[in-house]
Design a protein around this motif. Structure first.
Motif, PDB file in Angstrom:
ATOM      1  N   ALA A  41      54.707  21.785  -0.913  1.00 38.56           N
ATOM      2  CA  ALA A  41      53.491  21.322  -0.238  1.00 38.56           C
ATOM      3  C   ALA A  41      52.898  20.118  -0.970  1.00 38.56           C
ATOM      4  N   LYS A  42      52.833  20.185  -2.297  1.00 38.15           N
ATOM      5  CA  LYS A  42      52.308  19.054  -3.068  1.00 38.15           C
ATOM      6  C   LYS A  42      53.253  17.859  -2.995  1.00 38.15           C
ATOM      7  N   ALA A  43      54.560  18.141  -2.934  1.00 35.08           N
ATOM      8  CA  ALA A  43      55.530  17.059  -2.788  1.00 35.08           C
ATOM      9  C   ALA A  43      55.264  16.295  -1.494  1.00 35.08           C
ATOM     10  N   MET A  44      55.094  17.058  -0.387  1.00 33.55           N
ATOM     11  CA  MET A  44      54.833  16.416   0.901  1.00 33.55           C
ATOM     12  C   MET A  44      53.510  15.659   0.885  1.00 33.55           C
ATOM     13  N   GLU A  45      52.476  16.242   0.277  1.00 33.86           N
ATOM     14  CA  GLU A  45      51.179  15.583   0.210  1.00 33.86           C
ATOM     15  C   GLU A  45      51.285  14.217  -0.471  1.00 33.86           C
ATOM     16  N   ASN A  46      52.052  14.143  -1.541  1.00 31.42           N
ATOM     17  CA  ASN A  46      52.179  12.881  -2.275  1.00 31.42           C
ATOM     18  C   ASN A  46      53.128  11.910  -1.588  1.00 31.42           C
ATOM     19  N   PHE A  47      54.156  12.429  -0.928  1.00 29.79           N
ATOM     20  CA  PHE A  47      55.009  11.536  -0.146  1.00 29.79           C
ATOM     21  C   PHE A  47      54.201  10.878   0.977  1.00 29.79           C
ATOM     22  N   GLU A  48      53.322  11.653   1.597  1.00 33.05           N
ATOM     23  CA  GLU A  48      52.498  11.106   2.673  1.00 33.05           C
ATOM     24  C   GLU A  48      51.530  10.044   2.140  1.00 33.05           C
ATOM     25  N   LYS A  49      50.947  10.282   0.972  1.00 35.54           N
ATOM     26  CA  LYS A  49      50.060   9.273   0.373  1.00 35.54           C
ATOM     27  C   LYS A  49      50.815   7.979   0.119  1.00 35.54           C
TER      28      LYS A  49
END
Length: 623
Positions: free
Chosen positions: A544-552
């Motif tokens: 979930a944190k990986a996706m959050e940072n990829f989106e940023k």
């Protein structure tokens, strides 16, 4: 031709209905992935739509209260659609060599719709009749050929476009017995915002520098612009403006080189963006002189103005790409005076034309012939285009070693620009020059960044230099800059720590540095932080944190991050599969220049993610 467009039922669209339709079309751009994926860009679309709606309802109330009858006519002026077609040719060819152009197309379309909506409402506020044509197309296409704002600041682009529309409507004078606008609309907006950006030192908010640089990427781009310009010149008799501007620049450059032994404009005697300007920015028939001598003086002053502004901006330490944007409105103000002066001068050209029995059209063709000869000569002698000696870094290095006029500063600046175009050898040499401090004042931080970029581009010698730089105190340089909020320095230091280059390897520290880089607004830092969470490098794995940072990072235009986010959506890593979002992120990564993503737009499954560190070999993503 008078009339109104019909809707699907065959009934006529009223002027107010047409206005509302334009506003709604503009607002619909909010839902494009290119726009909705960036909160600030989406907010700019939303806020502008809100303003247009408020203006619309105020206008509607005024019309109802006064009982006015609004109308519009269709008039597709040749000068508008020809210019738009020629400008589109430049975009098409340029975009093949700089993908950012094609990804910008939706925002160009949004600006065109904005101009239609704003222009019709401003007109109907003051008058009852509005002319429906293709005028907004050349205004927007011309503006965006020279400058556009980055996504987070794109509301300023809308303001710049609005300034051009309002200037065209409100700043007028009588010319030849007819009330007409003074300024070229695109040049007026560009001028106002160029001055503001220079005064506030906010040039990095735009893609202006990149536009001026990447225009030269396509091979034979000078020839394409020349041929496109011939069409405009043949139809609207503006050849003398371009010809005299080019001749002025030729004479000034030859004199400068003779005196100094180097080149004023560095890599070409007429930079490609200036060459474009003297074809498609300064030749607007409505805002340029009518007389023969007036056109000659107008073009000559443009060439001299660009030449002088380039040197002045360099002396002030300001970006030089503004040179072709700052003098056009000033020249527009001189048009009537130039025509009067031209009428008072000896009419040699008129007498010559009469002697040869030339009519105005034939005289223009004769001037086109002279321009063709001049262009062929400039191309053949490498005065412009590929092969110009100033485009060779070795020329400037030799000139610097010989102590020629400001050649060392030019050499370093050219290295910087070449490095920014992803030339690893140029980045390595720039790092060495800045680290030595012999040619210019030593700048350890920029030296380290240049080594880092060259290493990131896959040059082993640069990686060795970076490791040496880091172990000899460079780590402290990066750390101090990172502590002051420099996200790029945090990112480089995090990369060094993660690999153990010149300093002890420490995965947990690298995660903290990538996090700090991301917090300081460095998109690649967010992308690397996402990779750390994805594979559990220096921290517990957390999809979930990986996706959050990829989106940023994707919102910050990091193509690898968009790609990795798309891959996670496609494979359902840490969440439900979402092929729609996967396709959107692949498309963004493709728009940002990642060719591997373009292959996936057709939804072809992939086996492993693209990472931001070239050459890395990583396992398949683990759910």
């Amino acid at each position: 031709m008078a009339g109104q467009p019909q809707n699907a039922n065959g009934t006529r669209l009223s002027p107010l209905s047409l206005t509302l339709l334009m506003i709604l079309v503009f607002g619909s751009f909010f839902f494009l992935p290119r726009i909705s994926g960036n909160p600030r860009l989406a907010a700019a679309i939303g806020a502008t739509t809100g303003f247009l709606l408020v203006f619309f309802f105020v206008l509607r109330h005024r019309v109802v209260q006064t009982g006015r009858i609004l109308t519009y006519d269709f008039k597709f002026a040749k000068v508008h659609y020809v210019q738009a077609l020629m400008q589109s040719c430049v975009y098409f060819y340029w975009g093949r060599y700089w993908p950012e152009v094609y990804s910008h197309v939706p925002l160009i379309a949004a600006q065109i719709i904005l101009v239609y909506a704003l222009d019709m409402m401003v007109c109907w506020w003051r008058r009852d009749n509005w002319v429906f044509g293709v005028g907004p197309f050349p205004i927007i296409l011309s503006t965006n050929l020279f400058m556009w704002f980055k996504d987070d600041w794109f509301f300023l682009q809308f303001l710049m476009v609005a300034a051009g529309v309002l200037g065209k409507e409100f700043i007028r004078w009588k010319r030849e017995g007819r009330l007409t606008h003074i300024f070229n609309p695109s040049a007026f907006g560009l001028f106002l915002f160029s001055v503001a950006l220079l005064v506030t030192k906010n040039t990095p908010l735009t893609w202006g520098e990149e536009i001026a640089t990447t225009l030269g990427r396509p091979p034979n781009i000078y020839l394409e612009i020349f041929l496109v310009g011939l069409v405009v010149q043949a139809l609207f008799s503006v050849t003398l403006v371009t010809l005299s501007a080019a001749a002025s620049l030729c004479l000034l450059n030859l004199a400068y080189t003779q005196l100094t032994g180097v080149y004023h404009f560095v890599d070409s005697n007429i930079p490609i963006a200036v060459f474009l300007g003297l074809h498609l920015l300064v030749t607007d028939p409505a805002t340029s002189p009518r007389t023969t001598w007036g056109k000659i003086m107008f073009g000559g002053l443009y060439g001299a103005g660009v030449f002088a502004l380039y040197g002045t901006l360099a002396w002030l330490g300001a970006p030089r790409f503004y040179d072709k944007l700052l003098c056009v409105p000033v020249l527009n103000l001189m048009v009537r005076a130039l025509d009067r002066a031209g009428a008072a001068l000896p009419r040699w050209f008129g007498r010559l034309a009469a002697a040869w029995k030339f009519n105005p059209r034939q005289a223009n063709l004769a001037f086109m012939g002279i321009w063709v000869v001049l262009f062929v000569t400039m191309s053949w002698t490498h005065f412009v285009g590929a092969g110009h000696p100033g485009s060779n870094l070795y020329f400037w290095q030799q000139a610097c070693d010989s102590g020629k006029w400001k050649s060392c500063q030019t050499w370093v600046r050219t290295l910087n620009l070449t490095c920014a175009s992803d030339s690893a050898p140029a980045c390595l040499k720039l790092g060495q020059v800045l680290n030595e401090g012999r040619v210019v004042a030593r700048d350890a931080l920029e030296a380290g960044r240049s080594f880092g970029r060259a290493c990131d581009l896959g040059l082993p010698m640069a990686c060795w230099n970076l490791a040496q730089f880091t172990s000899s105190g460079g780590a402290d340089v990066f750390q101090k800059a990172c502590d002051k909020g420099d996200g790029g320095s945090c990112f480089i230091l995090g990369s060094l720590v993660s690999k153990g280059m010149g300093i002890p390897q420490d995965a947990s520290r690298s995660v903290k540095l990538f996090g700090q880089s991301c917090a300081d607004g460095w998109p690649r830092g967010c992308g690397r932080l996402g990779e750390s969470y994805l594979w559990g490098e220096g921290t517990a794995a957390d999809a979930a944190k990986a996706m959050e940072n990829f989106e940023k990072a994707c919102q910050g235009r990091s193509a690898p991050a968009c790609y990795n986010a798309a891959l996670m959506y496609r494979r359902g890593i840490g969440q439900m599969k979402d092929e729609t979002l996967a396709h959107q992120r692949f498309q963004l990564a493709c728009d940002y220049g990642l060719l591997a993503a373009c292959d996936q737009v057709a939804t072809k499954p992939v086996s492993s993610p693209v990472v931001s560190r070239p050459g890395a070999s990583l396992p398949i993503v683990k759910p």
